[in-house]
Design an enzyme around this catalytic site. Structure first.
Site, PDB file in Angstrom:
ATOM      1  CG  ASN A  37      -2.305   0.695   1.188  1.00 27.39           C
ATOM      2  OD1 ASN A  37      -2.276   1.463   0.041  1.00 27.39           O
ATOM      3  ND2 ASN A  37      -3.083   0.956   1.995  1.00 27.39           N
ATOM      4  CG  HIS A 122     -11.924  -2.838  10.016  1.00 25.43           C
ATOM      5  ND1 HIS A 122     -10.935  -2.299   9.298  1.00 25.43           N
ATOM      6  CD2 HIS A 122     -11.329  -4.149  10.391  1.00 25.43           C
ATOM      7  CE1 HIS A 122      -9.961  -3.014   9.293  1.00 25.43           C
ATOM      8  NE2 HIS A 122     -10.046  -4.073   9.830  1.00 25.43           N
ATOM      9  NE  ARG A 147     -10.007  -2.325  13.085  1.00 24.04           N
ATOM     10  CZ  ARG A 147      -8.977  -1.758  12.474  1.00 24.04           C
ATOM     11  NH1 ARG A 147      -7.763  -2.056  12.197  1.00 24.04           N
ATOM     12  NH2 ARG A 147      -9.295  -0.599  11.700  1.00 24.04           N
ATOM     13  CE1 TYR A 159      -5.746   1.975   9.999  1.00 21.23           C
ATOM     14  CE2 TYR A 159      -6.297   1.361  12.506  1.00 21.23           C
ATOM     15  CZ  TYR A 159      -6.242   0.966  11.034  1.00 21.23           C
ATOM     16  OH  TYR A 159      -6.302  -0.377  10.430  1.00 21.23           O
ATOM     17  CG  ASP A 223      -5.061  -1.568  14.523  1.00 25.26           C
ATOM     18  OD1 ASP A 223      -3.674  -1.378  14.971  1.00 25.26           O
ATOM     19  OD2 ASP A 223      -4.814  -1.950  13.327  1.00 25.26           O
ATOM     20  CG  HIS A 225      -2.492   1.795  12.862  1.00 24.37           C
ATOM     21  ND1 HIS A 225      -1.716   2.696  11.990  1.00 24.37           N
ATOM     22  CD2 HIS A 225      -3.055   0.826  12.172  1.00 24.37           C
ATOM     23  CE1 HIS A 225      -1.876   2.056  10.809  1.00 24.37           C
ATOM     24  NE2 HIS A 225      -2.663   1.082  10.754  1.00 24.37           N
ATOM     25  CD  GLU A 249      -4.012  -5.059  14.272  1.00 24.90           C
ATOM     26  OE1 GLU A 249      -5.316  -5.207  14.469  1.00 24.90           O
ATOM     27  OE2 GLU A 249      -3.456  -4.785  13.214  1.00 24.90           O
ATOM     28  CD  GLU A 275      -1.243  -3.649  10.358  1.00 22.16           C
ATOM     29  OE1 GLU A 275      -2.494  -4.468  10.820  1.00 22.16           O
ATOM     30  OE2 GLU A 275      -1.260  -2.627  10.009  1.00 22.16           O
ATOM     31  NE  ARG A 296      -3.639  -7.909  12.869  1.00 18.13           N
ATOM     32  CZ  ARG A 296      -4.437  -7.890  11.817  1.00 18.13           C
ATOM     33  NH1 ARG A 296      -5.033  -8.983  11.481  1.00 18.13           N
ATOM     34  NH2 ARG A 296      -4.548  -6.473  11.424  1.00 18.13           N
ATOM     35  CG  HIS A 325      -2.617  -7.030   7.615  1.00 19.50           C
ATOM     36  ND1 HIS A 325      -1.901  -5.971   6.876  1.00 19.50           N
ATOM     37  CD2 HIS A 325      -3.643  -6.237   8.291  1.00 19.50           C
ATOM     38  CE1 HIS A 325      -2.279  -5.023   6.738  1.00 19.50           C
ATOM     39  NE2 HIS A 325      -3.274  -4.968   7.645  1.00 19.50           N
ATOM     40  CG  ASP A 329      -3.717  -2.680   2.361  1.00 17.45           C
ATOM     41  OD1 ASP A 329      -4.600  -2.164   3.289  1.00 17.45           O
ATOM     42  OD2 ASP A 329      -2.705  -2.975   2.843  1.00 17.45           O
ATOM     43  CD  GLU A 352      -7.556  -6.631   9.277  1.00 18.91           C
ATOM     44  OE1 GLU A 352      -6.669  -7.010   8.968  1.00 18.91           O
ATOM     45  OE2 GLU A 352      -7.862  -5.573   9.617  1.00 18.91           O
ATOM     46  CD1 TRP A 415      -1.707   7.954  10.388  1.00 20.09           C
ATOM     47  CD2 TRP A 415      -1.272   5.912   9.299  1.00 20.09           C
ATOM     48  NE1 TRP A 415      -2.939   7.524   9.772  1.00 20.09           N
ATOM     49  CE2 TRP A 415      -2.649   6.304   9.235  1.00 20.09           C
ATOM     50  CE3 TRP A 415      -0.844   4.546   8.608  1.00 20.09           C
ATOM     51  CZ2 TRP A 415      -3.549   5.513   8.480  1.00 20.09           C
ATOM     52  CZ3 TRP A 415      -1.901   3.903   7.887  1.00 20.09           C
ATOM     53  CH2 TRP A 415      -3.029   4.177   7.922  1.00 20.09           C
TER      54      TRP A 415
END
Ligand code: KDG
Ligand code: MG
Length: 415
Positions: A37, A122, A147, A159, A223, A225, A249, A275, A296, A325, A329, A352, A415
């Site tokens: 991605n 999600h 999630r 996010y 998550d 992130h 996560e 991930e 993940r 994961h 993407d 997921e 991020w």
């Protein structure tokens, strides 16, 4: 059975995907996902310029040998670009082998260990009413695990919130729906904002509200992130314990996985990570020290089925399960590979599954089913995915980037 042609196809039906298409001298076609991605074209070049010339004329049945050859002969090992490229070759060769055998791929991996794969979707919302609607929508779709991502008061855009997402393409067109696709089609990455103290104060209140509304039974995930320090992560894990998460996560950034030692000392909330990991060596220490509960890693970014399987077999010795994961993407080819692997291994945990858009489902013809929250890859020989090359050609690559974070004082944050 020799590799006769190798083509790298970039298509952007709802988002960018990179697909490797191998064909053997006896006409079998194998597909592999190489989508990274926001950095898609780097993998395209790695494949086209440096891998495809090595594949032509190779024995398509020698999957392990080809993996070892591509990994070791490059000298420059690991990393997301290399491992996504190798993954695409590996998966395409497994697809070919299973088609040659006339079997769905999971049969070659040892056969089914279960009847289907538990998935999570999600749910998200800027505020509680939007989040509750999203949870209800996911329950209606059949999801049995969900999630939870929420907006944080004072932060404009963070996010995981579907309603934040804006796209250059027409996302309102009938049938096009993504829960959350963070990459945006633009020449520059979009800037989001972040404040850890506000986040840590708010998230436990969100889980309390969700448990009060939807009850104690449904498995809930979250998550973080990559945004927290180890001690912040430890506090979040502790604060979320009353709400019985299935997992928390990516609490800390990927560079120091041993940071999870500190987190582990403070909380019994199960941890998932990886991930953005690429090899078994990224996981080695945290598996051996039992610092995580779920791996993940994605087939697409972990060097394919061959290498992720080795990682998961290692994890199995420590009662650590898969949590592959599966955002948008990961292309339908990558998702199919995950489903076959997940069906076969003993230590499957959860998959997921975000669901691709309508255009993507036309470009990639698929055989999987999603019934009562459970995925199954189907019984077609191989992966069960065919690439409609003509349809793919209608959607050329569009530049897109993942967002990045800045704190209130302008500092760039993870991020
Ligand atoms: O490309 C980045 C996304 O795949 C990632 O942000 C999604 O964290 C993610 C998840 O858990 O699905
Ligand atoms: Mg994640």
């Amino acid at each position: 059975m020799f590799i006769d042609s190798a083509e790298v196809i970039v298509t952007s039906p709802d988002r960018n995907f990179v697909t490797l298409r191998l064909q053997t001298d006896d006409g079998l076609v194998g597909l592999g996902d190489a989508t990274l991605n926001g950095r898609e074209l780097a993998v395209v070049s790695y494949l086209r310029d440096h891998v495809v010339p090595l594949l032509i004329g190779r024995d398509a049945s020698r999957i392990e040998d080809t993996w070892q050859f591509l990994y070791r002969s490059a000298y420059w090992r690991r990393g997301p670009v290399t491992m996504a490229a190798i993954a695409a070759v590996d998966v395409a060769l497994w697809d070919i082998k299973a088609k040659a055998a006339g079997m769905p791929l999971y049969q070659l991996l040892g056969g089914a260990s279960r009847t289907g794969l538990l998935t999570y979707g999600h749910a998200s919302g800027q505020d509680l009413p939007e989040l509750f609607d999203s949870v209800r929508h996911h329950l209606e779709l059949g999801y049995k695990a969900i999630r939870i991502q929420s907006g944080v008061p004072g932060l404009k855009s963070i996010y995981g919130i579907a309603s934040n997402a804006t796209f250059e393409i027409d996302q309102t067109a009938e049938g096009v729906r993504y829960d959350h696709e963070p990459a945006r089609r633009a020449a520059l990455p979009f800037e989001e904002d972040w404040d850890t103290r506000s986040y840590l104060r708010h998230i436990p209140t969100v889980f309390e509200a969700v448990r009060n509304e939807f009850g104690p039974a449904i498995p809930l995930l979250h998550d973080a992130h990559h945004r927290l320090t180890p001690i912040q992560a430890a506090r979040l894990g502790k604060d979320l314990e009353p709400f019985d998460l299935f997992w928390l996560e990516d609490v800390t950034p990927a560079e120091n996985p041993e940071a999870l030692r500190l987190v582990r000392q403070h909380t019994t909330t199960p941890l998932a990570i990886g991930e953005i990991f690429n090899t078994v060596w990224d996981f080695q220490q945290i598996i051996r020290e039992q610092l995580i509960d779920y791996v993940r890693g994605a087939v697409t970014h972990m060097g394919g089925i061959s290498h992720l399987r080795k990682t998961l077999d290692y994890a199995a010795q420590y009662q650590i399960k898969s949590g592959m994961h599966g955002p948008t993407d990961i292309s339908p080819v990558g998702m199919a590979a995950a489903m076959h692997l997940g069906l076969a291994i003993h230590n499957f945990g959860i998959q997921e599954y975000m669901q691709h858009g309508e255009r993507t489902n036309v470009v990639f013809e698929q055989s999987f089913t999603f019934v009562d929250g459970m995925l199954h890859p189907g019984e077609r020989p191989g992966l069960g995915v065919e690439l409609n090359v003509d349809a793919a050609g209608e959607y050329p690559y569009v530049q897109a980037y993942l967002p990045y974070n800045r704190l209130a004082d302008g500092t760039v944050h993870d991020w």
